[in-house]
Scaffold this motif. Structure first.
Motif, PDB file in Angstrom:
ATOM      1  N   UNK A 165      56.003   0.889  63.971  1.00  0.00           N
ATOM      2  CA  UNK A 165      55.025  -0.161  64.898  1.00  0.00           C
ATOM      3  C   UNK A 165      55.723  -1.264  64.071  1.00  0.00           C
ATOM      4  N   UNK A 166      56.662  -1.566  63.833  1.00  0.00           N
ATOM      5  CA  UNK A 166      57.746  -2.459  64.096  1.00  0.00           C
ATOM      6  C   UNK A 166      58.591  -3.272  64.697  1.00  0.00           C
ATOM      7  N   UNK A 167      59.493  -3.933  64.675  1.00  0.00           N
ATOM      8  CA  UNK A 167      60.519  -4.335  65.557  1.00  0.00           C
ATOM      9  C   UNK A 167      61.690  -4.129  64.900  1.00  0.00           C
ATOM     10  N   UNK A 168      62.539  -4.084  66.024  1.00  0.00           N
ATOM     11  CA  UNK A 168      63.672  -3.498  66.159  1.00  0.00           C
ATOM     12  C   UNK A 168      64.618  -3.942  67.387  1.00  0.00           C
ATOM     13  N   UNK A 169      65.825  -4.491  67.178  1.00  0.00           N
ATOM     14  CA  UNK A 169      66.994  -4.616  68.033  1.00  0.00           C
ATOM     15  C   UNK A 169      67.200  -2.885  69.008  1.00  0.00           C
ATOM     16  N   UNK A 170      67.066  -2.563  70.289  1.00  0.00           N
ATOM     17  CA  UNK A 170      67.151  -1.659  70.705  1.00  0.00           C
ATOM     18  C   UNK A 170      68.692  -1.589  71.437  1.00  0.00           C
ATOM     19  N   UNK A 171      69.630  -0.259  71.083  1.00  0.00           N
ATOM     20  CA  UNK A 171      70.703  -0.013  71.717  1.00  0.00           C
ATOM     21  C   UNK A 171      70.660   1.180  72.021  1.00  0.00           C
ATOM     22  N   UNK A 172      71.415   1.358  73.448  1.00  0.00           N
ATOM     23  CA  UNK A 172      71.513   2.614  74.331  1.00  0.00           C
ATOM     24  C   UNK A 172      73.679   2.651  74.552  1.00  0.00           C
ATOM     25  N   UNK A 173      73.761   4.028  74.062  1.00  0.00           N
ATOM     26  CA  UNK A 173      74.674   3.839  74.386  1.00  0.00           C
ATOM     27  C   UNK A 173      75.286   5.669  74.875  1.00  0.00           C
ATOM     28  N   UNK A 174      75.697   5.368  75.321  1.00  0.00           N
ATOM     29  CA  UNK A 174      76.096   7.297  75.914  1.00  0.00           C
ATOM     30  C   UNK A 174      77.621   7.120  75.525  1.00  0.00           C
ATOM     31  N   UNK A 175      78.462   8.939  75.693  1.00  0.00           N
ATOM     32  CA  UNK A 175      79.695   8.704  75.466  1.00  0.00           C
ATOM     33  C   UNK A 175      79.694   9.992  75.742  1.00  0.00           C
ATOM     34  N   UNK A 176      81.181  10.614  75.192  1.00  0.00           N
ATOM     35  CA  UNK A 176      81.461  12.242  75.401  1.00  0.00           C
ATOM     36  C   UNK A 176      81.165  12.910  74.338  1.00  0.00           C
ATOM     37  N   UNK A 177      81.452  13.897  74.397  1.00  0.00           N
ATOM     38  CA  UNK A 177      81.318  15.275  72.997  1.00  0.00           C
ATOM     39  C   UNK A 177      82.365  15.679  72.980  1.00  0.00           C
ATOM     40  N   UNK A 190      85.389  19.642  72.000  1.00  0.00           N
ATOM     41  CA  UNK A 190      84.975  20.189  72.292  1.00  0.00           C
ATOM     42  C   UNK A 190      84.153  20.948  71.456  1.00  0.00           C
ATOM     43  N   UNK A 191      84.201  20.549  69.703  1.00  0.00           N
ATOM     44  CA  UNK A 191      83.353  21.030  69.105  1.00  0.00           C
ATOM     45  C   UNK A 191      81.569  20.674  68.640  1.00  0.00           C
ATOM     46  N   UNK A 192      81.354  20.116  70.038  1.00  0.00           N
ATOM     47  CA  UNK A 192      80.302  19.225  70.162  1.00  0.00           C
ATOM     48  C   UNK A 192      79.933  18.287  69.243  1.00  0.00           C
ATOM     49  N   UNK A 193      80.752  18.122  68.705  1.00  0.00           N
ATOM     50  CA  UNK A 193      80.410  16.686  67.991  1.00  0.00           C
ATOM     51  C   UNK A 193      80.835  15.231  69.471  1.00  0.00           C
ATOM     52  N   UNK A 194      79.942  14.378  68.966  1.00  0.00           N
ATOM     53  CA  UNK A 194      79.398  12.598  69.459  1.00  0.00           C
ATOM     54  C   UNK A 194      81.139  12.070  69.565  1.00  0.00           C
ATOM     55  N   UNK A 195      81.679  11.585  70.201  1.00  0.00           N
ATOM     56  CA  UNK A 195      82.709  10.835  70.318  1.00  0.00           C
ATOM     57  C   UNK A 195      82.134   9.217  70.295  1.00  0.00           C
ATOM     58  N   UNK A 196      83.280   7.980  69.906  1.00  0.00           N
ATOM     59  CA  UNK A 196      82.606   6.796  69.421  1.00  0.00           C
ATOM     60  C   UNK A 196      81.967   6.498  71.465  1.00  0.00           C
ATOM     61  N   UNK A 197      80.689   6.230  72.387  1.00  0.00           N
ATOM     62  CA  UNK A 197      81.200   5.888  73.204  1.00  0.00           C
ATOM     63  C   UNK A 197      81.642   4.727  74.278  1.00  0.00           C
TER      64      UNK A 197
END
Ligand code: HEM
Ligand SMILES: *[C@@H]1O[C@H](CO)[C@@H](O)[C@H](O)[C@H]1NC(C)=O
Ligand SMILES: *[C@@H]1O[C@H](CO)[C@@H](O)[C@H](O)[C@H]1NC(C)=O
Ligand SMILES: *[C@@H]1O[C@H](CO)[C@@H](O)[C@H](O)[C@H]1NC(C)=O
Ligand SMILES: *[C@@H]1O[C@H](CO)[C@@H](O)[C@H](O)[C@H]1NC(C)=O
Length: 485
Positions: free
Chosen positions: A317-329, A331-338
């Protein structure tokens, strides 16, 4: 299915490698809340294994012996929880009875609050000791997940309930909730954006049915919770984050839908720095569901507007900047940089406030370079250049460098550098916006004026007669070239 076998193997290996790579191992910690070994398979219904204890009552600090037994099994995962809140965190800590076949894990904030196997060696019984904590709930229940083999496992098998002295006897037993993310049956749509739900779309006209754009929506359909839908093309992950500033990091509250072996994992994380987000082991989301088709990830979940502070989520219930990101994962299932600059909304948004339908801009990386170059040009090169002309001219007046007085060479070099940096930097906002920045107020106009002056000034200097020439005004060479930059 071969892939699900691999997933299971991964899980077993994660458990196996625990002691050598040092635990808590990420994979195991992630099972802390759900107690689910792997997501691709559905747990079995009727448990064959039982957990037993040697007491019915306990006092804080006391040891309780827990025995898990049943038909041959390979893996297990044991916790104690508040019998009145089985969805809550693990309670108390364990000591091992068999260090070879079992290991301690840390779930949530309590050290050694869970026990698991060390290898998939077949076993029919394991013991462990549970130590009641000082602030223990009145009544606790042991929960255990047992893996018989591969895809055959039981999740959150209800174990014995034990209580502190003088606790009224529990009449109804609550069954533990095994919540599996379900499959989304419907494709999201944007028809209620701005009226019934708060949407962030990229590009702004994004219709999630079109499958090639990013879509995020918040529906405030309940007084104390919000339904979130997110969709976007990605082979790896899509994520959004809520932030107090326009910079990634500093504890931004992130929500990730991660594609992992033909299913989607819906996770929360804190973006502490600009690195791999630390995925939370506690699960603060409900009603998770997902869908994956042709490179499009769709996921939805419900989140309470206010969550207890220890879960590390911000209040909605407060105000925020909203980010939207996408990227790769990887083999170990860890997210990589967008792969590319994430989207950032213009200004802070209150997602529980009146619904809006907005876009944002892919973070101005070019704008940052623009700022950096301008900073260097106007804070360093130009001021040093001016100082050299103003103060070092008398000092260096008789030393020559390439046929010119040294102060003048240095001064001219720095000033040319400034013009170069300014010109380079000047182009970037135009590249970034693909034209004139309409919404940037007076800044672009001032910028153009400065750019024009920056070019004009050396041009004028170039047209000045040499110091000795009679047409030169002022006392020969006394006046500083390019002075008030
Ligand atoms: C492995 C995961 C991640 C890594 C290594 C990473 C790394 C970075 C780095 C190095 C930058 C700044 C440099 C640049 O502009 O190229 C950056 C920017 C940014 N990241 Fe990430 N990031 C990750 C995940 C995420 C996630 C999940 C989000 C949120 C949804 C996010 C949101 C942002 C935003 C909004 C920016 C632009 C603002 C800024 O420069 O701080 N990042 N990231
Ligand atoms: C239960 O087992 C624990 C741990 O071995 C022990 O300390 C405790 O005395 C036992 N309680 C009873 C009632 O046997
Ligand atoms: C299990 O989940 C359902 C629906 O989410 C909820 O109504 C119920 O109270 C939960 N049970 C427990 C024991 O938490
Ligand atoms: C959009 O989705 C909602 C459910 O989220 C559904 O009730 C509605 O009928 C859908 N509208 C269209 C035009 O598909
Ligand atoms: C956001 O909206 C909610 C609901 O309308 C309101 O209670 C809250 O005060 C708002 N927060 C801000 C920071 O405007």
């Amino acid at each position: 299915m071969e892939s699900s076998r691999m997933a299971f193997l991964g899980w077993v290996l994660a458990f196996l490698s625990g002691p050598s790579t040092g635990y808590p191992n990420g994979k195991v910690k992630e099972a802390c809340s759900s107690m689910m070994p792997l997501h691709g398979h559905v747990p079995q219904k009727f448990p064959k294994h039982t957990a037993e204890v040697n007491v019915t009552q306990f006092k804080p600090g006391e040891h309780v012996k827990v025995t898990l037994s049943g038909p041959t099994f390979e893996g297990f995962f044991l916790q104690a929880r508040d019998a009145e809140n089985l969805e809550g965190a693990a309670i108390g800590s364990f000591v091992l009875a068999d260090k070879k076949r079992s290991q301690l894990l840390t779930c949530g904030h309590v050290k050694n609050s869970a026990v698991s196997h060390t290898s998939k060696a077949k076993k029919t019984q394991v013991d462990a000791y549970w130590i009641a904590p000082q602030n223990s709930p009145k009544r606790i229940q042991f929960l255990v997940t047992v893996v018989e083999k591969y895809s055959i496992f039981w999740v959150k098998i209800p174990g014995p309930v034990i209580s502190q002295p003088n606790t009224p006897i529990l009449t109804t037993t609550v069954a533990a909730n095994v919540t599996l993310p379900t499959s989304l049956t419907q494709v999201f749509n944007a028809s209620e954006c701005g009226t019934n739900k708060f949407c962030v779309r990229n590009p702004w006209s994004c219709d999630p049915k079109a499958e090639d754009c990013f879509f995020l929506s918040f529906r405030h359909d309940h007084p104390d919770s919000v339904m979130v839908e997110m969709s976007g093309p990605s082979e790896g992950y899509i994520a959004f984050a809520l932030s107090d500033d326009q910079w990634m990091g500093g504890g931004d509250d992130a929500y990730l839908c991660i594609s992992e072996d033909h299913h989607i994992d819906i996770k929360t994380a804190s973006l502490v720095g600009r690195t791999y987000p630390e995925l939370d082991s506690e699960d603060s989301l409900e009603e998770k569901s997902w869908r994956m088709a042709d490179g499009l990830i769709q996921c939805s979940f419900r989140r309470k507007i206010n969550l207890p502070a220890f879960q590390g989520r911000v209040n909605l219930d407060a105000s925020y900047y909203i980010f939207l990101a996408d990227g790769d994962v990887n083999e170990g299932g860890a997210v990589q940089k967008h792969d590319r600059q994430p989207l950032i909304t213009d200004g802070k948004q209150n997602i529980t406030g009146p619904p809006k339908d907005i876009g944002g801009s892919r973070s101005p990386f070019l704008i940052k370079i623009h700022g950096a170059l301008m900073f260097v040009a106007w804070m360093t090169t130009v001021s040093i250049g001016a100082i050299v002309a103003r103060f070092f001219k008398p000092v260096w007046s008789h030393s020559l460098l390439f046929g010119e007085e040294i102060w003048f060479q240095v001064h001219r070099g720095l000033m040319m550098m400034t013009v170069l940096l300014t010109s380079t930097s000047f182009v970037l906002p135009f590249l970034y916006r693909g034209g004139w920045s309409k919404e940037a107020g007076i800044h672009p106009y001032l910028g153009c004026t400065v750019m024009a002056l920056a070019v004009f000034q050396p041009l004028m200097a170039g047209f000045r007669p040499p110091p000795q020439a009679p047409r030169r005004q002022g006392k020969g060479g006394e006046k500083v070239e390019l002075p008030e930059w």
